[in-house]
Motif scaffolding. Structure first.
Motif, short mmCIF file in Angstrom:
data_model
loop_
_atom_site.label_atom_id
_atom_site.label_comp_id
_atom_site.label_asym_id
_atom_site.label_seq_id
_atom_site.Cartn_x
_atom_site.Cartn_y
_atom_site.Cartn_z
N CYS A 63 -58.43 -25.23 46.53
CA CYS A 63 -57.32 -24.38 46.08
C CYS A 63 -56.04 -25.19 46.10
N ASP A 68 -54.06 -18.76 45.70
CA ASP A 68 -55.36 -18.89 45.03
C ASP A 68 -56.53 -18.47 45.91
N PRO A 70 -57.57 -15.63 47.49
CA PRO A 70 -58.37 -14.43 47.20
C PRO A 70 -59.36 -14.64 46.05
N SER A 71 -58.92 -15.27 44.97
CA SER A 71 -59.83 -15.47 43.85
C SER A 71 -60.90 -16.51 44.20
N ALA A 72 -60.55 -17.52 44.98
CA ALA A 72 -61.54 -18.51 45.40
C ALA A 72 -62.60 -17.87 46.29
N GLN A 74 -63.52 -14.79 46.25
CA GLN A 74 -64.35 -13.94 45.39
C GLN A 74 -65.35 -14.78 44.62
N ARG A 75 -64.93 -15.95 44.11
CA ARG A 75 -65.85 -16.83 43.38
C ARG A 75 -66.99 -17.29 44.28
N ASP A 78 -69.34 -14.31 44.84
CA ASP A 78 -70.15 -14.05 43.65
C ASP A 78 -71.24 -15.11 43.47
#
Length: 84
Positions: A63, A68, A70-72, A74-75, A78
């Motif tokens: 990151c 960044d 939270p989105s990292a 989540q990735r 997933d």
């Protein structure tokens, strides 16, 4: 002082959490190495005290900013889910 793998594993044992079910965010090669040795997924925050190219450290994700994260996270979540 940076974390040692044994200390990380002891903390997880006390919490009764498996290493694969956690996440470490670090800003140095020592953080990545400790997480890797403990079997913990790791996100490297670029801009910390890093002496070699971040691509060579082996972090799961890199990151550029705390914004960044939270989105990292989540990735990574997933990517860990079983594929249907």
């Amino acid at each position: 002082m940076k974390p040692a793998p044994d200390a990380l594993l002891l903390a997880l044992d006390q919490l009764q959490v498996e290493p694969r079910d956690t996440l470490m965010v670090g800003d140095s090669s020592a953080d990545v190495a400790a997480a890797r040795a403990a079997g913990i997924p790791v996100i490297l925050l670029r801009g910390g005290y890093i002496q070699i190219p971040v691509e060579e450290l082996g972090a799961d994700l890199v990151c550029d900013s705390l914004l960044d994260l939270p989105s990292a996270m989540q990735r990574l979540h997933d990517a860990a889910l079983p594929q249907a």
